[in-house]
Design a protein around this motif. Structure first.
Motif, PDB file in Angstrom:
ATOM      1  N   CYS A 130     -18.803  38.896  -2.063  1.00 51.93           N
ATOM      2  CA  CYS A 130     -18.265  39.794  -1.048  1.00 51.93           C
ATOM      3  C   CYS A 130     -19.181  39.790   0.174  1.00 51.93           C
ATOM      4  CB  CYS A 130     -18.107  41.213  -1.581  1.00 51.93           C
ATOM      5  SG  CYS A 130     -19.655  42.089  -1.825  1.00 51.93           S
ATOM      6  N   ILE A 131     -18.597  40.205   1.280  1.00 49.35           N
ATOM      7  CA  ILE A 131     -19.355  40.400   2.504  1.00 49.35           C
ATOM      8  C   ILE A 131     -18.898  41.720   3.104  1.00 49.35           C
ATOM      9  CG2 ILE A 131     -17.724  39.021   3.873  1.00 49.35           C
ATOM     10  CD1 ILE A 131     -20.236  38.125   5.545  1.00 49.35           C
ATOM     11  N   GLY A 132     -19.870  42.541   3.494  1.00 50.38           N
ATOM     12  CA  GLY A 132     -19.558  43.872   3.960  1.00 50.38           C
ATOM     13  C   GLY A 132     -19.084  43.890   5.407  1.00 50.38           C
ATOM     14  N   HIS A 133     -18.793  45.107   5.864  1.00 44.95           N
ATOM     15  CA  HIS A 133     -18.383  45.296   7.243  1.00 44.95           C
ATOM     16  C   HIS A 133     -19.527  44.907   8.180  1.00 44.95           C
ATOM     17  CE1 HIS A 133     -16.826  48.402   4.533  1.00 44.95           C
ATOM     18  NE2 HIS A 133     -15.778  48.569   5.274  1.00 44.95           N
ATOM     19  N   TRP A 134     -19.359  45.144   9.386  1.00 45.68           N
ATOM     20  CA  TRP A 134     -20.288  44.995  10.470  1.00 45.68           C
ATOM     21  C   TRP A 134     -21.609  44.291  10.161  1.00 45.68           C
ATOM     22  CZ3 TRP A 134     -16.804  45.896  13.873  1.00 45.68           C
ATOM     23  CH2 TRP A 134     -15.861  46.910  13.677  1.00 45.68           C
ATOM     24  N   GLY A 135     -22.447  44.896   9.332  1.00 48.14           N
ATOM     25  CA  GLY A 135     -23.761  44.325   9.062  1.00 48.14           C
ATOM     26  C   GLY A 135     -23.743  43.101   8.195  1.00 48.14           C
ATOM     27  N   GLY A 136     -22.646  42.891   7.432  1.00 50.40           N
ATOM     28  CA  GLY A 136     -22.496  41.648   6.691  1.00 50.40           C
ATOM     29  C   GLY A 136     -23.315  41.519   5.430  1.00 50.40           C
ATOM     30  N   ARG A 137     -23.561  42.636   4.749  1.00 48.92           N
ATOM     31  CA  ARG A 137     -24.242  42.547   3.456  1.00 48.92           C
ATOM     32  C   ARG A 137     -23.448  41.632   2.537  1.00 48.92           C
ATOM     33  NH1 ARG A 137     -23.962  47.696  -0.688  1.00 48.92           N
ATOM     34  NH2 ARG A 137     -24.005  46.498  -2.632  1.00 48.92           N
ATOM     35  N   THR A 138     -24.141  40.772   1.771  1.00 46.56           N
ATOM     36  CA  THR A 138     -23.467  39.840   0.865  1.00 46.56           C
ATOM     37  C   THR A 138     -23.925  40.051  -0.572  1.00 46.56           C
ATOM     38  OG1 THR A 138     -25.138  38.125   1.258  1.00 46.56           O
ATOM     39  CG2 THR A 138     -23.174  38.086   2.654  1.00 46.56           C
ATOM     40  N   GLU A 139     -23.025  39.790  -1.495  1.00 49.20           N
ATOM     41  CA  GLU A 139     -23.313  39.889  -2.919  1.00 49.20           C
ATOM     42  C   GLU A 139     -22.632  38.717  -3.629  1.00 49.20           C
ATOM     43  OE1 GLU A 139     -25.375  43.672  -2.707  1.00 49.20           O
ATOM     44  OE2 GLU A 139     -25.233  42.126  -4.269  1.00 49.20           O
TER      45      GLU A 139
ATOM     46  N   TYR B 123     -13.580  45.320   7.959  1.00 44.42           N
ATOM     47  CA  TYR B 123     -13.263  45.488   6.550  1.00 44.42           C
ATOM     48  C   TYR B 123     -14.281  44.724   5.709  1.00 44.42           C
ATOM     49  CZ  TYR B 123      -8.646  47.630   7.148  1.00 44.42           C
ATOM     50  OH  TYR B 123      -7.627  48.491   7.436  1.00 44.42           O
ATOM     51  N   ALA B 124     -14.485  45.195   4.502  1.00 45.53           N
ATOM     52  CA  ALA B 124     -15.236  44.406   3.537  1.00 45.53           C
ATOM     53  C   ALA B 124     -14.281  43.370   2.952  1.00 45.53           C
ATOM     54  CB  ALA B 124     -15.793  45.290   2.434  1.00 45.53           C
ATOM     55  N   THR B 125     -14.780  42.155   2.761  1.00 49.92           N
ATOM     56  CA  THR B 125     -13.944  41.066   2.260  1.00 49.92           C
ATOM     57  C   THR B 125     -14.605  40.416   1.058  1.00 49.92           C
ATOM     58  OG1 THR B 125     -13.262  40.644   4.540  1.00 49.92           O
ATOM     59  CG2 THR B 125     -12.709  38.974   2.912  1.00 49.92           C
ATOM     60  N   GLY B 126     -13.801  40.085   0.093  1.00 55.32           N
ATOM     61  CA  GLY B 126     -14.340  39.475  -1.113  1.00 55.32           C
ATOM     62  C   GLY B 126     -13.557  38.252  -1.533  1.00 55.32           C
ATOM     63  N   TRP B 127     -14.190  37.448  -2.359  1.00 56.57           N
ATOM     64  CA  TRP B 127     -13.542  36.300  -2.996  1.00 56.57           C
ATOM     65  C   TRP B 127     -13.485  36.553  -4.501  1.00 56.57           C
ATOM     66  CZ3 TRP B 127     -11.058  32.361  -0.662  1.00 56.57           C
ATOM     67  CH2 TRP B 127     -11.326  32.133   0.693  1.00 56.57           C
ATOM     68  N   TYR B 128     -12.356  36.210  -5.079  1.00 55.21           N
ATOM     69  CA  TYR B 128     -12.113  36.353  -6.507  1.00 55.21           C
ATOM     70  C   TYR B 128     -11.533  35.033  -6.995  1.00 55.21           C
ATOM     71  CZ  TYR B 128     -12.387  41.356  -5.443  1.00 55.21           C
ATOM     72  OH  TYR B 128     -12.796  42.596  -5.016  1.00 55.21           O
ATOM     73  N   ARG B 129     -11.561  34.839  -8.300  1.00 56.70           N
ATOM     74  CA  ARG B 129     -10.920  33.655  -8.851  1.00 56.70           C
ATOM     75  C   ARG B 129     -10.283  33.994 -10.183  1.00 56.70           C
ATOM     76  NH1 ARG B 129     -16.358  29.966  -9.988  1.00 56.70           N
ATOM     77  NH2 ARG B 129     -17.175  31.194 -11.753  1.00 56.70           N
ATOM     78  N   GLN B 130      -9.276  33.205 -10.533  1.00 60.96           N
ATOM     79  CA  GLN B 130      -8.560  33.468 -11.773  1.00 60.96           C
ATOM     80  C   GLN B 130      -8.098  32.177 -12.401  1.00 60.96           C
ATOM     81  OE1 GLN B 130      -5.161  36.132 -11.452  1.00 60.96           O
ATOM     82  NE2 GLN B 130      -5.479  36.815 -13.563  1.00 60.96           N
ATOM     83  N   VAL B 131      -8.324  32.099 -13.691  1.00 60.35           N
ATOM     84  CA  VAL B 131      -7.843  31.003 -14.513  1.00 60.35           C
ATOM     85  C   VAL B 131      -6.672  31.524 -15.329  1.00 60.35           C
ATOM     86  CG1 VAL B 131      -8.456  29.424 -16.393  1.00 60.35           C
ATOM     87  CG2 VAL B 131     -10.148  29.981 -14.637  1.00 60.35           C
ATOM     88  N   PRO B 132      -5.621  30.729 -15.516  1.00 62.54           N
ATOM     89  CA  PRO B 132      -4.468  31.202 -16.311  1.00 62.54           C
ATOM     90  C   PRO B 132      -4.900  31.727 -17.669  1.00 62.54           C
ATOM     91  CG  PRO B 132      -3.924  29.149 -15.234  1.00 62.54           C
ATOM     92  CD  PRO B 132      -5.385  29.394 -14.958  1.00 62.54           C
ATOM     93  N   GLY B 133      -4.396  32.911 -18.009  1.00 60.71           N
ATOM     94  CA  GLY B 133      -4.695  33.504 -19.299  1.00 60.71           C
ATOM     95  C   GLY B 133      -5.966  34.333 -19.322  1.00 60.71           C
TER      96      GLY B 133
END
Length: 127
Positions: free
Chosen positions: A50-59, A32-42
């Motif tokens: 993010c990091i992609g499947h198998w090959g692991g492309r990152t952004e 699966y592709a996996t990502g990190w997100y963040r949130q501040v109240p309001g």
């Protein structure tokens, strides 16, 4: 059942570092592709990296590029976010998310959002 569990948040001084972990269960994290997100109240949730499947492309979002590093340990079925040179603007609840589609995870603001989310971990940067 696919689940994600974040850990590693906490209180850190400006300029410090933290490493967040996202442990996947019910699926192999490199399928699966996996990502990190963040949130501040309001405020809207912000895409971080993010990091992609198998090959692991990152952004990375411009706001974290050069300071944060996303990586994956397939043996531990875990995705990490190494955060360096943290500043108060990095204070937020950080979430990991996964989806079968790289596009869903790696395009900021994509709709629909990823299918699977963790519960979040608080990161506070303060002196």
């Amino acid at each position: 059942q696919l689940q994600l569990a974040e850990s590693g948040g906490g209180l850190v001084q400006p300029g410090g570092s933290l490493r967040l972990s996202c442990v996947a269960s019910g699926f192999t994290v490199n399928s699966y592709a996996t990502g990190w997100y963040r949130q501040v109240p309001g405020k809207e949730r912000e895409w971080v990296s993010c990091i992609g499947h198998w090959g692991g492309r990152t952004e990375y979002a411009d706001s974290v590029k050069g300071r944060f590093v996303i990586s994956r340990d397939n043996a531990k079925n875990t995705v990490y976010l190494q955060m360096n040179r943290l500043g108060p603007e990095d204070t937020a609840v950080y979430y990991c998310a996964a989806d079968a589609s790289l596009t869903v995870v790696c395009i900021p603001g994509h709709r629909p959002e990823p299918d699977y989310w963790g519960q979040g971990t608080q990161v506070t940067v303060s002196s």
